[in-house]
Design an enzyme around this catalytic site. Structure first.
Site, mmCIF file in Angstrom:
data_model
loop_
_atom_site.group_PDB
_atom_site.id
_atom_site.type_symbol
_atom_site.label_atom_id
_atom_site.label_comp_id
_atom_site.label_asym_id
_atom_site.label_seq_id
_atom_site.Cartn_x
_atom_site.Cartn_y
_atom_site.Cartn_z
ATOM 1 N N VAL A 11 -79.901 -9.427 44.280
ATOM 2 C CA VAL A 11 -79.174 -9.021 43.071
ATOM 3 C C VAL A 11 -79.252 -7.501 42.884
ATOM 4 C CG1 VAL A 11 -79.012 -9.285 40.562
ATOM 5 C CG2 VAL A 11 -79.590 -11.267 41.978
ATOM 6 N N ALA A 30 -66.483 2.272 30.861
ATOM 7 C CA ALA A 30 -67.689 2.680 30.113
ATOM 8 C C ALA A 30 -67.461 3.978 29.341
ATOM 9 C CB ALA A 30 -68.868 2.855 31.068
ATOM 10 N N VAL A 40 -86.762 0.563 43.128
ATOM 11 C CA VAL A 40 -88.195 0.403 43.424
ATOM 12 C C VAL A 40 -88.390 -0.874 44.230
ATOM 13 C CG1 VAL A 40 -90.503 0.176 42.451
ATOM 14 C CG2 VAL A 40 -88.790 1.551 41.256
ATOM 15 N N LYS A 99 -85.230 -14.797 33.501
ATOM 16 C CA LYS A 99 -85.269 -15.869 32.480
ATOM 17 C C LYS A 99 -86.700 -16.300 32.156
ATOM 18 C CE LYS A 99 -84.345 -17.844 36.663
ATOM 19 N NZ LYS A 99 -83.385 -17.849 37.738
ATOM 20 N N GLU A 121 -77.812 -10.703 29.951
ATOM 21 C CA GLU A 121 -76.718 -11.662 30.187
ATOM 22 C C GLU A 121 -76.934 -12.471 31.475
ATOM 23 O OE1 GLU A 121 -73.500 -12.265 28.267
ATOM 24 O OE2 GLU A 121 -74.067 -13.943 29.532
ATOM 25 N N VAL A 124 -79.050 -16.172 32.082
ATOM 26 C CA VAL A 124 -78.593 -17.549 31.834
ATOM 27 C C VAL A 124 -77.239 -17.775 32.504
ATOM 28 C CG1 VAL A 124 -78.035 -19.271 30.068
ATOM 29 C CG2 VAL A 124 -79.780 -17.535 29.606
ATOM 30 N N ILE A 128 -71.679 -16.324 34.367
ATOM 31 C CA ILE A 128 -70.938 -16.796 33.186
ATOM 32 C C ILE A 128 -71.404 -15.995 31.962
ATOM 33 C CG2 ILE A 128 -70.470 -18.763 31.665
ATOM 34 C CD1 ILE A 128 -71.153 -20.644 33.944
ATOM 35 N N GLU A 182 -84.969 -21.660 44.109
ATOM 36 C CA GLU A 182 -85.921 -20.580 43.843
ATOM 37 C C GLU A 182 -86.986 -20.592 44.946
ATOM 38 O OE1 GLU A 182 -85.923 -18.507 40.880
ATOM 39 O OE2 GLU A 182 -83.929 -19.344 40.720
ATOM 40 N N LYS A 197 -83.740 -21.085 30.696
ATOM 41 C CA LYS A 197 -82.401 -20.663 30.235
ATOM 42 C C LYS A 197 -82.082 -21.302 28.885
ATOM 43 C CE LYS A 197 -81.061 -20.240 35.083
ATOM 44 N NZ LYS A 197 -80.567 -20.949 36.256
HETATM 45 N N1 HSE Z 1 -82.272 -21.328 41.357
HETATM 46 C C1 HSE Z 1 -81.308 -21.069 40.329
HETATM 47 C C2 HSE Z 1 -80.232 -22.130 40.435
HETATM 48 C C3 HSE Z 1 -80.745 -19.683 40.494
HETATM 49 O O1 HSE Z 1 -80.275 -22.958 41.335
HETATM 50 O O2 HSE Z 1 -79.338 -22.157 39.608
HETATM 51 C C4 HSE Z 1 -80.271 -19.055 39.236
HETATM 52 O O3 HSE Z 1 -81.185 -19.069 38.205
#
Ligand code: HSE
Length: 419
Positions: A11, A30, A40, A99, A121, A124, A128, A182, A197
């Site tokens: 990300v 903006a 970092v 989260k 944002e 969650v 979206i 995850e 979330k």
């Molecule tokens: N592991 C999470 C999922 C990724 O499967 O939705 C996003 O939080």
């Protein structure tokens, strides 16, 4: 404006690269140029697909007066909490996708942030814009309910289990290989990621200051082929559902697998996609659908927050209320939740067993809605039944009583029904 990114994984790299590649449109929107100046990382020797400068010196970035916004993408809870606190103390705006951090520390962070922008944002449902929808777009409404599919890994697994009959272990392995899960997949399949979330949305919609241990969280680990057959037979989907529901002045917050009629829009959210249905008392039902994970989709939400901060300086009230409404709304205790239930019982196929089960359910005010019996062999069968709306603690006690009465040959299984 200058941005420092703490954590340059998938990300973080997307945030840096989108700020570079879409610079013209982002500047136009903006009203000023936004530049990712430094990232970092823990391991400088690891090759990353970015053109920004990298450092392993987090303090240097947190203490750099030229940096306006810190983007926290480290993962974990306590370490990022310290980092974010330091950034806010140093007067920097913060944007996070974390989260788990917010599930535990959002109210403390709100107090600490004050008027300094703190946005999240991407925490969650990834790409979206559900925080924005709830906090800004639906602000005129009393929120009656939120029902979300907010874990792509579980949704992918359940979709494959239902549509293709693939077993749980095989599909979990595949989800890991595809990079959906995850690092510790227990967070996904155990419902904790979705619960983090949900807690965030529960604060924005209702001002509820709950922690994961306060709410009902159940994962998808016990869904069996028999449950899937029942779902198919009665035209349900099985989804890991996050539910926030206002019942009087109490709020139910719960995460669990749920049977949902296939006719409902949320049942049509398949595969790795996320979906959220929100019912407001004035607007009615609104529905949000999109990618809940992935580098660019999540970075899209992170950058939306960065642009918003650049435009407005002062942030919105972080959790959506100018002051908390905790006096009016409280969390519904887990065992007072009311819903319909599907129950799977493995029984000996002999006289009196069904009568015993029906009597125990009746003693707890549980009324049977539908029932089928599926023979397993010459002596055993599955009783698959659904109930009318019942109270959680009655159902739990009834299932214990059924087990203690020796009416079943293995522990009863229950899945809640949301229709
Ligand atoms: N592991 C999470 C999922 C990724 O499967 O939705 C996003 O939080």
């Amino acid at each position: 404006m200058k941005v420092g990114i703490i954590g340059v994984g998938t990300v973080g790299a997307s945030v840096a690269n989108i700020l570079r590649d879409n610079r013209d449109i982002i500047t136009a929107r903006a009203g000023c140029e936004i530049t990712a100046v430094i990232g970092v990382v823990n391991d400088l020797s690891k090759k990353r697909d970015v053109t920004i400068e990298l450092t392993d010196d987090i303090e240097k970035v947190l203490n750099d007066d030229s940096i306006d916004i810190i983007v926290e993408l480290m993962g974990g809870i306590e370490k990022p909490y310290e980092v974010v606190k330091k950034a806010l103390e140093n007067g920097k705006a913060v944007v996070t996708a974390n989260k788990a951090l917010l599930a535990y520390h959002r109210y403390a962070l709100q107090d600490l942030a004050g008027d300094t922008p703190f946005e999240y944002e991407a925490a969650v449902a990834g790409g979206i814009p559900i925080i924005n929808a709830l906090r800004e777009g639906l602000t005129a409404n009393n929120i009656e309910s939120i029902r979300g599919i907010m874990n792509g890994t579980c949704n992918y697994m359940l979709t494959k289990m239902i549509k293709e009959g693939i077993d749980y272990d095989t599909i979990l392995k595949e989800a890991k290989e595809l990079g959906y899960a995850e690092a510790d997949p227990t967070f996904d399949v155990g419902g904790f990621d979705a619960a983090h979330k949900l807690l965030i949305l529960g604060s924005i919609a209702y001002g509820i200051d709950a922690k994961p241990e306060d709410i009902l969280i159940e994962g998808i680990q016990n869904i069996s082929p028999e449950d899937i057959d029942f779902a198919k037979e009665f035209d349900y989907s099985i989804k890991l559902l996050t539910i926030a529901k206002k019942i009087g002045n109490k709020i139910e917050l719960r995460v669990h697998p749920a049977l949902i009629p296939n006719s409902e829009m949320i049942a049509k959210v398949e595969g790795v996609m996320n979906g959220v249905s929100v019912i407001g008392d004035k607007v009615g039902e609104t529905m949000y659908y999109g990618p809940g994970a992935g580098g660019d989709a999540t970075a899209s939400a992170v950058i939306a927050n960065i642009v918003d901060i650049a435009r407005r300086g002062k942030g919105s009230p972080m959790l959506g209320f100018e002051s908390s409404n905790k006096e009016f709304l409280t969390l519904m205790p887990k065992d007072e939740i009311q819903t319909k239930y599907y129950i799977r019982l493995r029984v000996e196929d002999k006289i009196g067993v069904l009568a015993k089960v029906a009597t125990i359910l009746g003693e707890k005010n549980i009324s049977i809605e539908k029932m089928i019996q599926k023979p397993l062999n010459k002596t055993c069968a599955h009783l698959l039944l659904s109930t009318h709306t019942s109270i959680e603690k009655d159902v739990i006690e009834a299932l214990e009583n059924i087990e203690n009465a020796g009416a079943v040959t293995e522990k009863p299984v229950m899945i809640r029904i949301e229709d």
